[in-house]
Design a protein around this motif. Structure first.
Motif, PDB file in Angstrom:
ATOM      1  N   ILE A  73      40.306  38.111  35.393  1.00  0.00           N
ATOM      2  CA  ILE A  73      39.641  37.679  36.862  1.00  0.00           C
ATOM      3  C   ILE A  73      40.864  37.611  37.932  1.00  0.00           C
ATOM      4  O   ILE A  73      40.905  38.184  38.804  1.00  0.00           O
ATOM      5  CB  ILE A  73      38.702  36.581  36.827  1.00  0.00           C
ATOM      6  CG1 ILE A  73      37.500  36.715  36.143  1.00  0.00           C
ATOM      7  CG2 ILE A  73      38.572  36.062  38.268  1.00  0.00           C
ATOM      8  CD1 ILE A  73      36.333  35.379  36.159  1.00  0.00           C
ATOM      9  N   LEU A  76      42.148  41.002  38.433  1.00  0.00           N
ATOM     10  CA  LEU A  76      41.231  41.630  39.641  1.00  0.00           C
ATOM     11  C   LEU A  76      41.616  41.106  40.714  1.00  0.00           C
ATOM     12  O   LEU A  76      41.620  41.658  41.927  1.00  0.00           O
ATOM     13  CB  LEU A  76      39.712  41.286  39.316  1.00  0.00           C
ATOM     14  CG  LEU A  76      39.111  41.898  37.914  1.00  0.00           C
ATOM     15  CD1 LEU A  76      37.770  41.460  37.739  1.00  0.00           C
ATOM     16  CD2 LEU A  76      39.075  43.457  37.989  1.00  0.00           C
ATOM     17  N   GLN A  80      44.324  44.181  42.590  1.00  0.00           N
ATOM     18  CA  GLN A  80      43.411  45.247  43.067  1.00  0.00           C
ATOM     19  C   GLN A  80      43.561  46.502  42.062  1.00  0.00           C
ATOM     20  O   GLN A  80      43.808  47.633  42.875  1.00  0.00           O
ATOM     21  CB  GLN A  80      43.665  45.368  44.545  1.00  0.00           C
ATOM     22  CG  GLN A  80      43.447  44.091  45.337  1.00  0.00           C
ATOM     23  CD  GLN A  80      44.447  44.209  46.384  1.00  0.00           C
ATOM     24  OE1 GLN A  80      45.177  45.397  46.655  1.00  0.00           O
ATOM     25  NE2 GLN A  80      44.860  42.902  46.892  1.00  0.00           N
ATOM     26  N   PRO A  81      43.139  46.439  41.023  1.00  0.00           N
ATOM     27  CA  PRO A  81      43.303  47.550  40.279  1.00  0.00           C
ATOM     28  C   PRO A  81      42.044  48.699  40.394  1.00  0.00           C
ATOM     29  O   PRO A  81      41.046  48.298  40.971  1.00  0.00           O
ATOM     30  CB  PRO A  81      42.965  47.230  38.748  1.00  0.00           C
ATOM     31  CG  PRO A  81      42.246  45.718  38.952  1.00  0.00           C
ATOM     32  CD  PRO A  81      42.632  45.388  40.078  1.00  0.00           C
ATOM     33  N   MET A  82      42.668  49.886  39.998  1.00  0.00           N
ATOM     34  CA  MET A  82      41.579  51.040  40.423  1.00  0.00           C
ATOM     35  C   MET A  82      41.338  51.928  39.217  1.00  0.00           C
ATOM     36  O   MET A  82      41.948  51.975  38.106  1.00  0.00           O
ATOM     37  CB  MET A  82      42.026  52.110  41.493  1.00  0.00           C
ATOM     38  CG  MET A  82      42.118  51.434  42.762  1.00  0.00           C
ATOM     39  SD  MET A  82      40.623  51.142  43.658  1.00  0.00           S
ATOM     40  CE  MET A  82      40.059  52.826  44.154  1.00  0.00           C
ATOM     41  N   LEU A  86      40.975  49.368  36.332  1.00  0.00           N
ATOM     42  CA  LEU A  86      39.695  48.506  36.579  1.00  0.00           C
ATOM     43  C   LEU A  86      38.796  48.505  35.434  1.00  0.00           C
ATOM     44  O   LEU A  86      38.409  47.471  34.897  1.00  0.00           O
ATOM     45  CB  LEU A  86      38.881  48.875  38.055  1.00  0.00           C
ATOM     46  CG  LEU A  86      37.959  48.215  38.482  1.00  0.00           C
ATOM     47  CD1 LEU A  86      38.183  46.777  38.650  1.00  0.00           C
ATOM     48  CD2 LEU A  86      37.220  49.105  39.577  1.00  0.00           C
ATOM     49  N   VAL A  90      37.761  45.136  33.550  1.00  0.00           N
ATOM     50  CA  VAL A  90      36.259  44.530  33.259  1.00  0.00           C
ATOM     51  C   VAL A  90      35.795  44.721  31.723  1.00  0.00           C
ATOM     52  O   VAL A  90      35.234  43.735  31.203  1.00  0.00           O
ATOM     53  CB  VAL A  90      35.381  45.544  34.282  1.00  0.00           C
ATOM     54  CG1 VAL A  90      33.859  45.128  33.866  1.00  0.00           C
ATOM     55  CG2 VAL A  90      35.785  45.225  35.671  1.00  0.00           C
TER      56      VAL A  90
END
Lengths: 241, 241
Positions: A73, A76, A80-82, A86, A90
């Protein structure tokens, strides 16, 4: 979120953080593997020391799940992962949650083993022993797939879960027969049925992890044509119960 | 992630997106509540139409879980939420996953009901009926707590799960007795034991959701002094098995 921890993490490189997340998952995977091995020893070898290890380790595994979730968390929020990153972050939370469940089931098998050890069991445990072995093998492959980020190995786990389901069905029928033969078998057989069910669910959660790993790596959902195991009394394994 | 969907969501306000996430969760909660109600009807009223509804709905519930997860991941990627919003979005995925499990268990209870309906059951199902009622009540409160973002109601669910555990233990002992009395009861009783276990787990997952709601709202973990239910054969409910 405390500021000290925050600044500490900002200093670290993003890659280091991703590495730490993977290391935490691998560590948790190893602990849960040990829990499963101890649960198996408790059941098959009537080893109560192994049983108590499996039960004790549950707290540490729970703590590790929380640590992974908190860390993910925080990543995240701060990074700001993409795209692939991301998905990985997750997925880590999902994998940690499935590992925690596997640990829970292992601890439960261990606890029931202690109860079972007090009872006379006039039949062989070879079916359950076989199931323990298959589940441990699948769990090992799962943890390896997580560590290596290996989608092929994940697919392998996913496919081999069918064997666990088949062994479970055979055990189910076997235990019902023993109960029919002698009412004194009812209590131990009921425990064994629940233990076999727990082992089956450990396999199911390993399969879930395999699906998550596959998704994290490829961005795709696994092909859904997996052959299904024999079901006991029309109850399908995908129904998780 | 497709670009069309992405731009569509960027146009929407952040608050609208959070509202949509909550609406999806409430929708999923309602569907799972219906599944649980149908499973209960299937079991208690031997209603096979209700059973087939509970089983059928599973697919839609699974789809909704995926939709919630995808939507949450997209929000994480595009909105870089912080603090309470971040907690809410991450919690949504956790809640959806627990709801999906509850739906699975409900479908499994429904499937087993169909099998059970083919058998002679020479004993009362009032214990299991009572358990169905308690689980449905807890599930309703849980879904309400999610919809209202109500931490107090979440605490209430968490505290009342103990009753479900106690009823489960009573059913466990009852079924063992019936099996001992007459071997012809062994097969139906084994199904009922697994059904009761499934109902207990539905309660456990409702409790998980309550914990998640509490965390999402307050940022704190629930106090851990919850009274524990009576355990059957030394097997503790927190061990999830």
């Amino acid at each position: 979120m405390d500021n000290q921890g925050e600044s500490e993490h900002i200093v670290k490189s993003y890659e280091q953080e991703l590495g730490r997340l993977k290391a935490l998952l691998t560590q948790m995977g190893g602990m849960v593997e040990a829990q499963a091995a101890n649960a198996s020893r408790a059941l098959v070898e009537h080893n109560s020391t192994a049983a108590s290890y499996a039960v004790q380790d549950d707290l540490a595994v729970d703590r590790l799940e929380r640590e992974i979730t908190d860390f993910a968390i925080r990543m995240l929020a701060l990074r700001q992962p993409m795209a692939a990153d991301l998905r990985l972050i997750v997925s880590s939370m999902k994998i940690a949650s499935d590992l925690e469940r596997i640990g829970d089931y292992a601890a439960n098998v261990a606890k029931r083993s202690l109860v079972l050890n007090e009872m006379a069991i006039p039949f062989s445990l070879s079916g359950v022993a076989n199931m323990c072995r298959l589940v441990q093998e699948n769990l090992k492959n799962t943890v390896d797939a997580v560590g290596e980020g290996n989608a092929d190995r994940a697919l392998e786990v996913w496919r081999s879960d069918i064997m666990i389901d088949d062994v479970y069905s055979a055990i189910f029928r076997e235990q019902i027969t023993y109960m029919m033969e002698d009412p004194r078998n009812i209590t131990p057989c009921t425990h064994l049925l629940f233990m076999a069910k727990n082992l089956e669910r450990m396999g199911d959660h390993a399969t879930n992890i395999a699906e998550t790993v596959y998704y994290a790596i490829t961005g795709d959902i696994m092909p859904s044509d997996r052959p299904k195991g024999e079901s006991s009394f029309t109850v399908n394994r995908h129904n998780g119960a």
